[in-house]
Enzyme design. Sequence first.
Site, PDB file in Angstrom:
ATOM      1  N   CYS A  25     -10.961   5.480   3.030  1.00  0.00           N
ATOM      2  CA  CYS A  25      -9.854   5.884   2.156  1.00  0.00           C
ATOM      3  C   CYS A  25     -10.314   6.715   0.970  1.00  0.00           C
ATOM      4  CB  CYS A  25      -9.101   4.646   1.674  1.00  0.00           C
ATOM      5  SG  CYS A  25     -10.018   3.571   0.547  1.00  0.00           S
ATOM      6  N   GLY A  79       2.561   1.865   2.885  1.00  0.00           N
ATOM      7  CA  GLY A  79       2.694   2.076   4.316  1.00  0.00           C
ATOM      8  C   GLY A  79       3.713   1.143   4.944  1.00  0.00           C
ATOM      9  N   MET A 136      -1.890  -1.538  -5.527  1.00  0.00           N
ATOM     10  CA  MET A 136      -3.211  -1.425  -6.131  1.00  0.00           C
ATOM     11  C   MET A 136      -3.607   0.042  -6.219  1.00  0.00           C
ATOM     12  SD  MET A 136      -5.223  -4.596  -4.321  1.00  0.00           S
ATOM     13  CE  MET A 136      -4.572  -4.207  -2.692  1.00  0.00           C
ATOM     14  N   CYS A 153     -13.905  -3.954   0.753  1.00  0.00           N
ATOM     15  CA  CYS A 153     -12.645  -3.906   0.026  1.00  0.00           C
ATOM     16  C   CYS A 153     -11.868  -5.205   0.208  1.00  0.00           C
ATOM     17  CB  CYS A 153     -11.816  -2.710   0.484  1.00  0.00           C
ATOM     18  SG  CYS A 153     -10.281  -2.483  -0.443  1.00  0.00           S
ATOM     19  N   SER A 160       2.634  -3.018   5.237  1.00  0.00           N
ATOM     20  CA  SER A 160       2.772  -3.873   4.055  1.00  0.00           C
ATOM     21  C   SER A 160       4.233  -3.997   3.633  1.00  0.00           C
ATOM     22  CB  SER A 160       1.920  -3.342   2.902  1.00  0.00           C
ATOM     23  OG  SER A 160       2.285  -2.030   2.532  1.00  0.00           O
ATOM     24  N   SER A 197       0.811  -1.215   0.000  1.00  0.00           N
ATOM     25  CA  SER A 197       0.000   0.000   0.000  1.00  0.00           C
ATOM     26  C   SER A 197       0.842   1.261   0.000  1.00  0.00           C
ATOM     27  CB  SER A 197      -0.913   0.017   1.226  1.00  0.00           C
ATOM     28  OG  SER A 197      -0.138   0.155   2.415  1.00  0.00           O
TER      29      SER A 197
END
Length: 409
Positions: free
Chosen positions: A200, A10, A32, A101, A13, A8
């Site tokens: 988000c 961050g 993604m 999600c 991850s 992501s």
Amino acid sequence: MKVLAAMSGGVDSAVAAARAAEAGHEVVGVHMALSKNRDQTRSGSRGCCTVEDASDARRAADRIGIPYYVWDLSDDFHDLVVEDFLSEYAAGRTPNPCVRCNERIKFATLMDRARLLGFDAVCTGHYASIRTDGPDGAPSLHRSRNMAKDQSYVLAVMGPDAVGRSLFPLGEYETKEEVRAEARARGLGVSTKPDSYDICFVADGDTQGFLERNLGASPGEILDADGSVIGSHQGTHGFTIGQRKGLGIQHPAADGAPRYVVDIDPSSRQVVVGAAELLSTRELIATDVISFEPLSVGREVRAQIRAHGEATPARLLEVPTDATVPATTADGAAAGATADSGAAGAAATGATATGAAATGAGTDPDAHTADSSLRVSLETPIRGVAPGQTLVLYDGDRVIAAATLERRA
């Protein structure tokens, strides 16, 4: 194993991908791109999947030494998550977009593409654990040791097959600081990056404004529990069961007590408010049941209806009679598929990710979904149960089922 690491941008991850690579897996990183607004930027802890996040993920992948690609899943995300969010609120329900999600993008669309390209597993930075210490040795989903960050609730909808094809390397960490410390030790520049909060795709945090812009005005009445009109509103989508603030009530209750939203009827455009005790219930009814193991009437469980809520002791009153639990494997992949970095790169452009994998149709939701309902009796009453919320059942720290709440009994 050949592992596709969802990155992501961050710290979570990034560390998860690094640990997967360190464990000897053949890891490919993928970011993604979910936002249709290519100019969207991050503001502190708000927003995600931005241009900055993609750049942060690329730098982390370079540091780890793994191939890295960006996959544009914005159409899938908009159709399967954002539109669902809007339609649920328009119907007077309260959805959890993080659940959707995980269910429809991260462990359906993404996993289908991974299978097509021959990857054995998907690795993410979620805080949950996968163990094989049960009586049959099958992979099972458990809470994270870091209860403050535990994400097993929003992952429960992924189902047992996806659990068998997933890696959650952060599940055994006890604190977020341990993860940040490891990121610093590995030289990952995202070690101090703030966590993302809120929804988000509502980067400014104004969920009400987002709903108003997309659903428009639909004026209606606010009623008290006796049916008297005590206010007006501009759309039922601006309310959720249990809401106390921002009700637009022009007259205080006779007893001076606070009032809460107790019912929402989009068809009549009416919102009903009442005393707190009208929100309490000791019985839940849910559908769209995803079962990780056979369920039986009378079984003692713990029930949770919010991502960061408490799990309440409960007992199963009714279980789906047609629910099935599919066989789960951790090493299977799409027959005949290949998994090299070139294949992942082709998928990023859509060259090979076509058909079922491109649409998410390769995942069969009916494989472990029942049509009949689940009824749960709670040991102590809970308040604010809203249709559309996710109900997750636990046995200790192990997830045993997930379902969509329809109503309180």
